[in-house]
Motif scaffolding. Structure first.
Motif, PDB file in Angstrom:
ATOM      1  N   ALA A  45     -10.719 -88.867 -45.157  1.00  0.00           N
ATOM      2  CA  ALA A  45     -11.913 -89.752 -45.436  1.00  0.00           C
ATOM      3  C   ALA A  45     -11.818 -91.178 -45.697  1.00  0.00           C
ATOM      4  N   SER A 138     -16.754 -89.389 -55.245  1.00  0.00           N
ATOM      5  CA  SER A 138     -17.385 -88.197 -54.315  1.00  0.00           C
ATOM      6  C   SER A 138     -17.750 -86.780 -55.341  1.00  0.00           C
ATOM      7  N   TYR A 313      -2.185 -82.857 -51.335  1.00  0.00           N
ATOM      8  CA  TYR A 313      -2.201 -82.981 -49.990  1.00  0.00           C
ATOM      9  C   TYR A 313      -0.848 -82.399 -49.475  1.00  0.00           C
TER      10      TYR A 313
HETATM   11  C1  LIG Z   1     -12.656 -86.476 -51.428  1.00  0.00           C
HETATM   12  C2  LIG Z   1     -12.155 -87.760 -51.442  1.00  0.00           C
HETATM   13  C3  LIG Z   1     -12.681 -88.886 -50.825  1.00  0.00           C
HETATM   14  C4  LIG Z   1     -13.910 -89.010 -49.785  1.00  0.00           C
HETATM   15  O1  LIG Z   1     -15.038 -88.312 -50.311  1.00  0.00           O
HETATM   16  P1  LIG Z   1     -16.080 -87.702 -49.451  1.00  0.00           P
HETATM   17  O2  LIG Z   1     -17.396 -87.410 -50.408  1.00  0.00           O
HETATM   18  O3  LIG Z   1     -15.546 -86.251 -48.929  1.00  0.00           O
HETATM   19  O4  LIG Z   1     -16.168 -88.546 -47.971  1.00  0.00           O
HETATM   20  C5  LIG Z   1     -11.914 -90.091 -50.809  1.00  0.00           C
HETATM   21  N1  LIG Z   1     -10.709 -90.216 -51.550  1.00  0.00           N
HETATM   22  C6  LIG Z   1     -10.319 -89.058 -52.185  1.00  0.00           C
HETATM   23  C7  LIG Z   1      -8.969 -89.605 -52.767  1.00  0.00           C
HETATM   24  C8  LIG Z   1     -10.706 -88.072 -52.248  1.00  0.00           C
HETATM   25  O5  LIG Z   1     -10.222 -86.879 -52.713  1.00  0.00           O
END
Ligand SMILES: *Cc1c(COP(=O)(O)O)cnc(C)c1O
Length: 375
Positions: A45, A138, A313
């Motif tokens: 993302a 998020s 991850y």
């Molecule tokens: C989940 C996440 C995002 C993005 O979130 P979304 O709502 O899926 O776009 C960005 N950075 C990290 C570290 C995340 O865990």
């Protein structure tokens, strides 16, 4: 110590966390020819948002120990074209903000905090999310507060807030089908999820989202076309849940701390390395990370036993496999710590569905592994 209070996390809401980041980058005037630093050992993302404004992601390695950006590697990668530094507080563990803020201000580059894993953590008694010019959040499955699919931005810089707010009217409600999918997913998740059916749900989610029946967490990267997601705000239903969910953040924090302490106390097998404490900071783990040389074997065992232990991850840009990371300009070998850590990390759930019996099952599986390995 003075407590700096950041703004309200439900004020500036977007379709997802990455859309909030995209809106921040756009408001900062970042685009073609600009560079944005971010850590490897993150999710797709983040580079997706950077690429969507036309800028280049610059991958910075994580520290030799830990899960967050390495200030020394960042210092090496700064160029005159770098217009922002994204600092992620991975799993809720605060990044080294003292060093990072000093470095960034010396170079005149603004920091954006990725707070997707943390709502209420602190560093040196100051709230995470209050250090940078902006921070983003998020609220999907796997994050500290689950409201469906959604994200938000907190802007700390008075000039930037005007810019973000004036661009905000350009975003629209997601279409009806997307909203229905989100509602369906949220309620199905609420009914079905507990740590003992994590693997079954995860497999089903992947299957149904690859068929387009559910809204997937990841978009296919296409540099010619920005995904629809980037035009949307958070739907009203998600926003309502976010606002009411914010009332239970304290309970979440308490539970997460309790569960993490149990893991720390009970997982005694020497083949696992626990996360280091960070002095003068409040850590609320979104998930509790452990390092092990036996990641794949343990995950296979966990899957077989229906015990929730996750792999994220598993690459520098999850969920891309290492040889796919070049899709988002990651050069294999450029961030060795991130690559190594993604081969070693497993994470344990800390959310409110985790009960004593789930903790015991996880602990038994992990401690039990030692005996087998030593036979
Ligand atoms: C989940 C996440 C995002 C993005 O979130 P979304 O709502 O899926 O776009 C960005 N950075 C990290 C570290 C995340 O865990």
């Amino acid at each position: 110590m003075v407590m700096i209070s950041k703004g309200n996390v439900s004020d500036l809401t977007f379709f997802r966390g990455r859309v909030a980041l995209y809106a921040i980058l756009k408001a900062m005037g970042i685009g073609k020819g600009d560079e944005v630093a971010m850590q490897a050992f993150t999710c797709l993302a983040v580079p997706e948002a950077i690429l969507s404004v036309g800028a280049c992601p610059i991958y910075v390695d994580i520290a030799p120990r830990g899960f967050n950006i390495d200030p020394a590697d960042l210092a090496k990668k700064i160029t005159p074209r770098m217009k922002a530094i994204i600092v992620q507080h991975t799993y809720g563990i605060p990044a080294e903000m003292d060093t990072l803020c000093l470095l960034a201000s010396n170079k005149g580059i603004p920091i954006i905090e990725d707070c997707c894993h943390t709502l209420v953590g602190t560093y040196n008694a100051r709230e995470l999310g209050s250090f940078g010019v902006a921070s983003f959040y998020s609220f999907e499955w796997g994050k500290p507060l689950v409201a469906g699919i959604g994200g938000s931005a907190i802007i700390n810089d008075p000039y930037l807030i005007k810019k973000v707010k004036s661009g905000y009217s350009g975003y629209r409600m997601p279409d009806l089908i997307t909203r229905l999918k989100i509602e369906f997913q949220y309620f199905a998740f609420g009914i079905l999820y507990n740590p003992s059916n994590y693997w079954i749900l995860k497999d089903a989610f992947h299957k149904l989202s690859s068929l387009g029946i559910l809204k997937s967490n990841y978009n296919i990267i296409n540099r010619e076309r920005i995904p629809e997601d980037f035009y949307y705000v958070m739907s009203n239903c998600v926003k309502k849940r976010l606002i009411s969910g914010l009332n239970s953040v304290e309970a979440f924090e308490k539970h997460s701390k309790y569960v993490a302490e149990k893991y720390r106390e009970k997982i005694i097998s020497p083949i696992f390395v626990h996360p280091n404490p960070v002095v003068n900071s409040r850590i609320v783990y979104a998930r509790y990370p452990l390092l092990t040389k036996n990641k794949n074997v343990i995950l296979a065992k966990a899957r077989k036993a229906n015990v929730e232990i996750s792999d994220w991850y598993f690459s520098p840009v999850h969920p891309l496999k290492i040889d796919e990371c070049s899709i988002v300009d990651y050069i294999v070998g450029s961030c060795p710590n991130a690559e190594q850590r993604s081969q070693e990390v497993i994470t344990l759930p800390t959310n409110s569905r985790v009960r004593e019996k789930d903790i015991d099952r996880i602990v038994n599986l992990l401690n039990g592994y030692k005996h087998e390995a030593s036979i």
